[in-house]
Design a protein around this motif. Structure first.
Motif, PDB file in Angstrom:
ATOM      1  N   GLY A  43       0.785  -1.230   0.000  1.00  0.00           N
ATOM      2  CA  GLY A  43       0.000   0.000   0.000  1.00  0.00           C
ATOM      3  C   GLY A  43       0.814   1.276   0.000  1.00  0.00           C
ATOM      4  O   GLY A  43       0.274   2.356   0.205  1.00  0.00           O
ATOM      5  N   HIS A  44       2.104   1.191  -0.252  1.00  0.00           N
ATOM      6  CA  HIS A  44       2.965   2.377  -0.292  1.00  0.00           C
ATOM      7  C   HIS A  44       2.650   3.165  -1.563  1.00  0.00           C
ATOM      8  O   HIS A  44       2.871   2.680  -2.674  1.00  0.00           O
ATOM      9  N   ALA A  45       2.125   4.378  -1.407  1.00  0.00           N
ATOM     10  CA  ALA A  45       1.646   5.157  -2.553  1.00  0.00           C
ATOM     11  C   ALA A  45       2.739   5.425  -3.579  1.00  0.00           C
ATOM     12  O   ALA A  45       2.517   5.277  -4.785  1.00  0.00           O
ATOM     13  N   GLN A  48       3.521   2.408  -5.510  1.00  0.00           N
ATOM     14  CA  GLN A  48       2.505   2.180  -6.537  1.00  0.00           C
ATOM     15  C   GLN A  48       2.776   3.056  -7.753  1.00  0.00           C
ATOM     16  O   GLN A  48       2.682   2.601  -8.891  1.00  0.00           O
ATOM     17  N   THR A  75      -2.777   5.771  -7.001  1.00  0.00           N
ATOM     18  CA  THR A  75      -1.907   6.764  -6.368  1.00  0.00           C
ATOM     19  C   THR A  75      -2.526   8.154  -6.445  1.00  0.00           C
ATOM     20  O   THR A  75      -2.447   8.927  -5.489  1.00  0.00           O
ATOM     21  N   GLU A  77      -5.625   8.904  -6.394  1.00  0.00           N
ATOM     22  CA  GLU A  77      -6.703   8.982  -5.406  1.00  0.00           C
ATOM     23  C   GLU A  77      -6.166   9.257  -4.000  1.00  0.00           C
ATOM     24  O   GLU A  77      -6.915   9.664  -3.122  1.00  0.00           O
ATOM     25  N   GLN A  78      -4.866   9.061  -3.825  1.00  0.00           N
ATOM     26  CA  GLN A  78      -4.234   9.358  -2.541  1.00  0.00           C
ATOM     27  C   GLN A  78      -3.652  10.775  -2.523  1.00  0.00           C
ATOM     28  O   GLN A  78      -2.980  11.157  -1.578  1.00  0.00           O
ATOM     29  N   THR A 107      -9.611  13.171  -5.920  1.00  0.00           N
ATOM     30  CA  THR A 107     -10.364  13.242  -4.673  1.00  0.00           C
ATOM     31  C   THR A 107     -10.135  14.594  -4.008  1.00  0.00           C
ATOM     32  O   THR A 107     -10.616  14.826  -2.922  1.00  0.00           O
ATOM     33  N   ALA A 150       2.899  14.126  -1.865  1.00  0.00           N
ATOM     34  CA  ALA A 150       1.580  13.990  -1.232  1.00  0.00           C
ATOM     35  C   ALA A 150       1.702  14.224   0.256  1.00  0.00           C
ATOM     36  O   ALA A 150       2.710  13.923   0.872  1.00  0.00           O
ATOM     37  N   GLY A 151       0.619  14.700   0.868  1.00  0.00           N
ATOM     38  CA  GLY A 151       0.584  14.838   2.314  1.00  0.00           C
ATOM     39  C   GLY A 151       1.052  16.161   2.725  1.00  0.00           C
ATOM     40  O   GLY A 151       1.150  16.615   3.728  1.00  0.00           O
TER      41      GLY A 151
END
Length: 151
Positions: A43-45, A48, A75, A77-78, A107, A150-151
């Motif tokens: 699950g590591h974005a 991916q 990815t 979507e994250q 998203t 991201a983040g």
């Protein structure tokens, strides 16, 4: 390397990048793809995204537009701007069996994360216009580094 061998996803991703670019070790795209896959499966974005690049370009794995599109979308979507740009480009080109009008990857409401939309647009524009599309994509993780995380 020890942490990657013990299954630590972030270490697998970082080691994959070393193999991808030949930083500190000989370049090996097959090993990079294997490590991106191991990180992605946890699950590591960014793992991916890296695996999506590998499948998009056929580096270390067979070229597969459908799988690349799925990984980019996952990815995106994250909230990862580069993956959003890559997935949008797949939509525009009708690649990977993605409908050209599919924009449900996002998203993030417009402007919710400063810089991400503009980064995605700049990256997508570079992908569309530069002659070395595959090299731009392969090295894309170094473009716009301060705005695309991201983040």
């Amino acid at each position: 390397r020890r942490a990657a061998n013990k299954g630590h996803a972030d270490a697998q991703f970082k080691l994959a990048r070393c193999y991808k670019f030949g930083r500190g070790i000989p370049q090996d795209v097959d090993e990079a793809a294997r490590l991106f896959r191991r990180a992605a499966e946890q699950g590591h974005a960014l793992g991916q995204y890296g695996l999506g690049q590998c499948h998009d370009l056929g580096r270390g794995v067979p070229q597969d537009d459908r799988l690349a599109a799925r990984l980019y979308r996952l990815t995106a979507e994250q909230g990862f701007a580069k993956a959003q740009a890559c997935f949008e480009l797949f939509c525009e080109q009708g690649r990977g069996d993605v409908p050209q009008d599919d924009r449900s990857y996002s998203t993030l409401p417009p402007g919710s994360r400063p810089g991400q939309r503009s980064c995605a647009g700049q990256f997508r524009s570079a992908l569309r216009t530069w002659q070395g599309h595959d090299e731009v994509l392969w090295r894309g993780c170094s473009l716009f580094p301060s705005r695309s995380r991201a983040g």
